[in-house]
Design an enzyme around this catalytic site. Structure first.
Site, PDB file in Angstrom:
ATOM      1  N   ARG A   1      -0.891  -9.776  12.614  1.00 43.12           N
ATOM      2  CA  ARG A   1      -1.408  -8.687  11.769  1.00 43.12           C
ATOM      3  C   ARG A   1      -2.151  -9.252  10.561  1.00 43.12           C
ATOM      4  NH1 ARG A   1       3.816  -5.533  10.557  1.00 43.12           N
ATOM      5  NH2 ARG A   1       2.481  -4.351   9.150  1.00 43.12           N
TER       6      ARG A   1
ATOM      7  N   ARG B   1     -10.212   0.301   8.404  1.00 46.28           N
ATOM      8  CA  ARG B   1      -9.918  -1.127   8.256  1.00 46.28           C
ATOM      9  C   ARG B   1     -10.737  -2.006   9.165  1.00 46.28           C
ATOM     10  NH1 ARG B   1      -3.837  -0.447   8.401  1.00 46.28           N
ATOM     11  NH2 ARG B   1      -3.090  -2.137   9.659  1.00 46.28           N
TER      12      ARG B   1
ATOM     13  N   LYS C   1       0.841  -1.210   0.000  1.00 46.87           N
ATOM     14  CA  LYS C   1       0.000   0.000   0.000  1.00 46.87           C
ATOM     15  C   LYS C   1       0.871   1.253   0.000  1.00 46.87           C
ATOM     16  CE  LYS C   1      -2.160  -1.359   3.765  1.00 46.87           C
ATOM     17  NZ  LYS C   1      -1.507  -2.679   3.970  1.00 46.87           N
TER      18      LYS C   1
HETATM   19  P1  G5P Z   1       0.115   0.057   8.872  1.00 47.51           P
HETATM   20  O1  G5P Z   1       1.316   0.895   8.958  1.00 47.51           O
HETATM   21  O2  G5P Z   1      -1.049   0.531   8.092  1.00 47.51           O
HETATM   22  P2  G5P Z   1      -0.087  -2.452   7.469  1.00 47.51           P
HETATM   23  O3  G5P Z   1       0.086  -3.652   8.326  1.00 47.51           O
HETATM   24  O4  G5P Z   1      -1.430  -2.244   6.945  1.00 47.51           O
HETATM   25  O5  G5P Z   1       0.597  -1.360   8.365  1.00 47.51           O
HETATM   26  P3  G5P Z   1       2.191  -2.214   5.951  1.00 47.51           P
HETATM   27  O6  G5P Z   1       2.957  -3.217   6.774  1.00 47.51           O
HETATM   28  O7  G5P Z   1       2.542  -0.777   6.097  1.00 47.51           O
HETATM   29  O8  G5P Z   1       0.701  -2.428   6.157  1.00 47.51           O
HETATM   30  P4  G5P Z   1       2.112  -1.943   3.079  1.00 47.51           P
HETATM   31  O9  G5P Z   1       2.092  -0.467   3.233  1.00 47.51           O
HETATM   32  O10 G5P Z   1       0.942  -2.599   2.428  1.00 47.51           O
HETATM   33  O11 G5P Z   1       2.380  -2.695   4.441  1.00 47.51           O
HETATM   34  O12 G5P Z   1       3.403  -2.417   2.308  1.00 47.51           O
HETATM   35  P5  G5P Z   1       4.754  -1.619   1.877  1.00 47.51           P
HETATM   36  O13 G5P Z   1       5.398  -1.025   3.084  1.00 47.51           O
HETATM   37  O14 G5P Z   1       4.485  -0.750   0.704  1.00 47.51           O
HETATM   38  O15 G5P Z   1       5.619  -2.864   1.364  1.00 47.51           O
HETATM   39  C1  G5P Z   1       6.098  -3.829   2.264  1.00 47.51           C
HETATM   40  C2  G5P Z   1       7.595  -4.072   2.003  1.00 47.51           C
HETATM   41  O16 G5P Z   1       7.731  -4.749   0.750  1.00 47.51           O
HETATM   42  C3  G5P Z   1       8.474  -2.821   1.883  1.00 47.51           C
HETATM   43  O17 G5P Z   1       9.744  -3.094   2.407  1.00 47.51           O
HETATM   44  C4  G5P Z   1       8.551  -2.576   0.366  1.00 47.51           C
HETATM   45  O18 G5P Z   1       9.738  -1.888  -0.006  1.00 47.51           O
HETATM   46  C5  G5P Z   1       8.562  -4.025  -0.144  1.00 47.51           C
HETATM   47  N1  G5P Z   1       7.996  -4.252  -1.473  1.00 47.51           N
HETATM   48  C6  G5P Z   1       6.965  -3.615  -2.071  1.00 47.51           C
HETATM   49  N2  G5P Z   1       6.716  -4.149  -3.265  1.00 47.51           N
HETATM   50  C7  G5P Z   1       7.609  -5.168  -3.442  1.00 47.51           C
HETATM   51  C8  G5P Z   1       7.865  -6.114  -4.470  1.00 47.51           C
HETATM   52  O19 G5P Z   1       7.210  -6.127  -5.521  1.00 47.51           O
HETATM   53  N3  G5P Z   1       8.856  -7.016  -4.261  1.00 47.51           N
HETATM   54  C9  G5P Z   1       9.613  -7.029  -3.118  1.00 47.51           C
HETATM   55  N4  G5P Z   1      10.584  -7.941  -2.987  1.00 47.51           N
HETATM   56  N5  G5P Z   1       9.410  -6.152  -2.122  1.00 47.51           N
HETATM   57  C10 G5P Z   1       8.426  -5.236  -2.278  1.00 47.51           C
HETATM   58  O20 G5P Z   1      -0.404  -0.284  10.334  1.00 47.51           O
HETATM   59  C11 G5P Z   1       0.482  -0.649  11.364  1.00 47.51           C
HETATM   60  C12 G5P Z   1      -0.281  -0.803  12.664  1.00 47.51           C
HETATM   61  O21 G5P Z   1      -0.872   0.442  13.048  1.00 47.51           O
HETATM   62  C13 G5P Z   1      -2.156   0.246  13.641  1.00 47.51           C
HETATM   63  C14 G5P Z   1      -2.310  -1.268  13.783  1.00 47.51           C
HETATM   64  O22 G5P Z   1      -1.794  -1.650  15.014  1.00 47.51           O
HETATM   65  C15 G5P Z   1      -1.455  -1.791  12.622  1.00 47.51           C
HETATM   66  O23 G5P Z   1      -1.031  -3.130  12.812  1.00 47.51           O
HETATM   67  N6  G5P Z   1      -3.189   0.818  12.761  1.00 47.51           N
HETATM   68  C16 G5P Z   1      -4.508   0.767  13.005  1.00 47.51           C
HETATM   69  N7  G5P Z   1      -5.236   0.233  14.024  1.00 47.51           N
HETATM   70  C17 G5P Z   1      -6.580   0.333  13.933  1.00 47.51           C
HETATM   71  N8  G5P Z   1      -7.227   0.909  12.883  1.00 47.51           N
HETATM   72  C18 G5P Z   1      -6.528   1.469  11.850  1.00 47.51           C
HETATM   73  N9  G5P Z   1      -7.199   2.039  10.815  1.00 47.51           N
HETATM   74  C19 G5P Z   1      -5.113   1.409  11.881  1.00 47.51           C
HETATM   75  N10 G5P Z   1      -4.153   1.837  11.027  1.00 47.51           N
HETATM   76  C20 G5P Z   1      -2.982   1.471  11.580  1.00 47.51           C
HETATM   77 MG    MG Z   2       2.245   0.852   4.902  1.00 51.67          MG
END
Ligand code: G5P
Ligand code: MG
Length: 230
Positions: free
Chosen positions: A181, A98, A20
């Site tokens: 998660r 979410r 994302k």
């Molecule tokens: P977050 O911060 O919202 P998540 O768990 O939804 O966290 P996250 O982990 O931030 O999502 P993302 O944004 O979907 O993942 O993914 P990203 O960071 O872009 O990519 C992941 C990794 O893969 C990176 O290192 C990137 O460089 C790499 N990558 C990307 N594409 C590729 C690819 O094609 N190949 C490879 N090899 N690598 C790749 O929420 C965190 C916490 O905050 C709270 C909760 O506790 C949650 O767990 N929270 C909430 N709680 C309640 N309600 C809400 N609405 C909340 N929002 C946050």
């Molecule tokens: Mg993220």
């Protein structure tokens, strides 16, 4: 950077690590779409040791979600501060809502201003692929920029490309916590797809093992729905 012809009010949905944040950065480079990531806001509040930050630190560490009322208060304050509560504005949300109650609370805030979501993107990435990515993630907390040691490493190891500030690992990227998660996503967030399907032709799903496969399709769909301003 290009401007969209019609206002896009987007939500990116997808399991943790689905990309994302990565897709948001690419959309930002291409189009003039301001974005808000709930996780980035919380990590910023943790760094600033605010009251919300203190609550968030504990819960995030366990891989659980914060209470709906806390999250909705945080996000609606941001929407109001940024003057996004208008039908004419274009913006993108990453990570909020979410849960079903969050989606209903957000509808209640947006719909009176005729500023309801009009595009919901569901990123589908296999879980084995995601688990592999998380082990290699580094983040720049002040900006929310994300890196991956193999996929998009920083130009200089350990520091942010733009500011030169240090990069860190997320405490919730530990494999055990990460599993929690993923479970939270399956249980609490996937029902939102149905919630938005009921509101019309909002939901668009895209699948792929890499962000490079997904991004061009996403860009094309954004242009198809909202056009490019002359
Ligand atoms: P977050 O911060 O919202 P998540 O768990 O939804 O966290 P996250 O982990 O931030 O999502 P993302 O944004 O979907 O993942 O993914 P990203 O960071 O872009 O990519 C992941 C990794 O893969 C990176 O290192 C990137 O460089 C790499 N990558 C990307 N594409 C590729 C690819 O094609 N190949 C490879 N090899 N690598 C790749 O929420 C965190 C916490 O905050 C709270 C909760 O506790 C949650 O767990 N929270 C909430 N709680 C309640 N309600 C809400 N609405 C909340 N929002 C946050
Ligand atoms: Mg993220």
């Amino acid at each position: 950077m290009q401007k969209l012809a019609r206002p896009a009010r987007m939500l990116l949905l997808g399991p943790p690590g689905a990309g994302k944040g990565t897709q948001t950065s690419r959309l930002l480079k291409k189009f003039d779409i301001p974005a808000l990531s709930s996780g980035d806001i919380l990590r910023q509040q943790i760094a600033e040791k605010t009251d919300v930050g203190k609550t968030a630190a504990d819960i995030i560490k366990q891989g659980k979600l914060l209470p709906d009322t806390v999250m909705t208060a945080v996000i609606s304050a941001e929407l109001a501060t940024r003057h996004w509560l208008a039908a004419t504005k274009t913006w993108l949300l990453d990570g909020f809502p979410r849960t079903q109650p969050q989606a209903e609370l957000l509808d209640g805030i947006l719909h009176p201003s005729l500023a309801g979501l009009n595009f919901v993107v569901e990123l589908q990435v296999p879980f084995e692929v995601i688990l592999d990515r998380i082990a290699n993630r580094l983040v720049h907390v002040p900006s929310g920029r994300v890196y991956n040691l193999t996929y998009n490493p920083p130009k200089v190891p350990g520091v942010d490309d733009v500011t030169g500030e240090p990069l860190t690992r997320r405490p919730d990227d530990d494999p055990e916590i990460f599993r929690t998660r993923l479970e939270e996503y399956q249980k609490l967030t996937t029902p939102l797809i149905e919630h938005y399907r009921k509101q019309g032709d909002l939901v668009w799903s895209v699948a792929g093992d890499t962000s490079d496969i997904i991004y061009p399709q996403l860009e094309k769909e954004v242009i198809r729905r909202f056009g490019i301003a002359p």
